[in-house]
Write a protein that holds these residues in place. Structure first.
Motif: not given
Length: 85
Positions: A62-82
């Motif tokens: 789900i997180a990897a499929g997001l097209a436009d991640v809002p800046p407010v959560i972009q870092q946490v999404v990137e950390r989760f995926l990494a």
């Protein structure tokens, strides 16, 4: 739900419900900003996912499929995926 998840309370019961909501709307916001539920779920205690490896994998998709991640959560999404699980 997001408040309890942020406090790591009832994760065994709440994580499946939260992923169900995120399946339908990954940017579910409630009364906050878009993606607040996703942010709460992906920053919860990593040990909680040991009981739900399939849900964790689905959440990664789900997180990897997001097209436009809002800046407010972009870092946490990137950390989760990494992170390696």
């Amino acid at each position: 739900m997001r408040l309890l998840i942020r406090q790591d309370i009832g994760l065994r019961h709440l994580l499946p419900l939260a992923v169900e909501v995120l399946r339908e709307d990954p940017m579910a916001e409630g009364d906050m900003y878009p993606g607040v539920l996703l942010s709460a779920v992906i920053t919860c205690d990593p040990a909680a996912w040991e009981d739900f490896p399939d849900l964790r994998d689905e959440l990664r998709l789900i997180a990897a499929g997001l097209a436009d991640v809002p800046p407010v959560i972009q870092q946490v999404v990137e950390r989760f995926l990494a992170a390696e699980h």
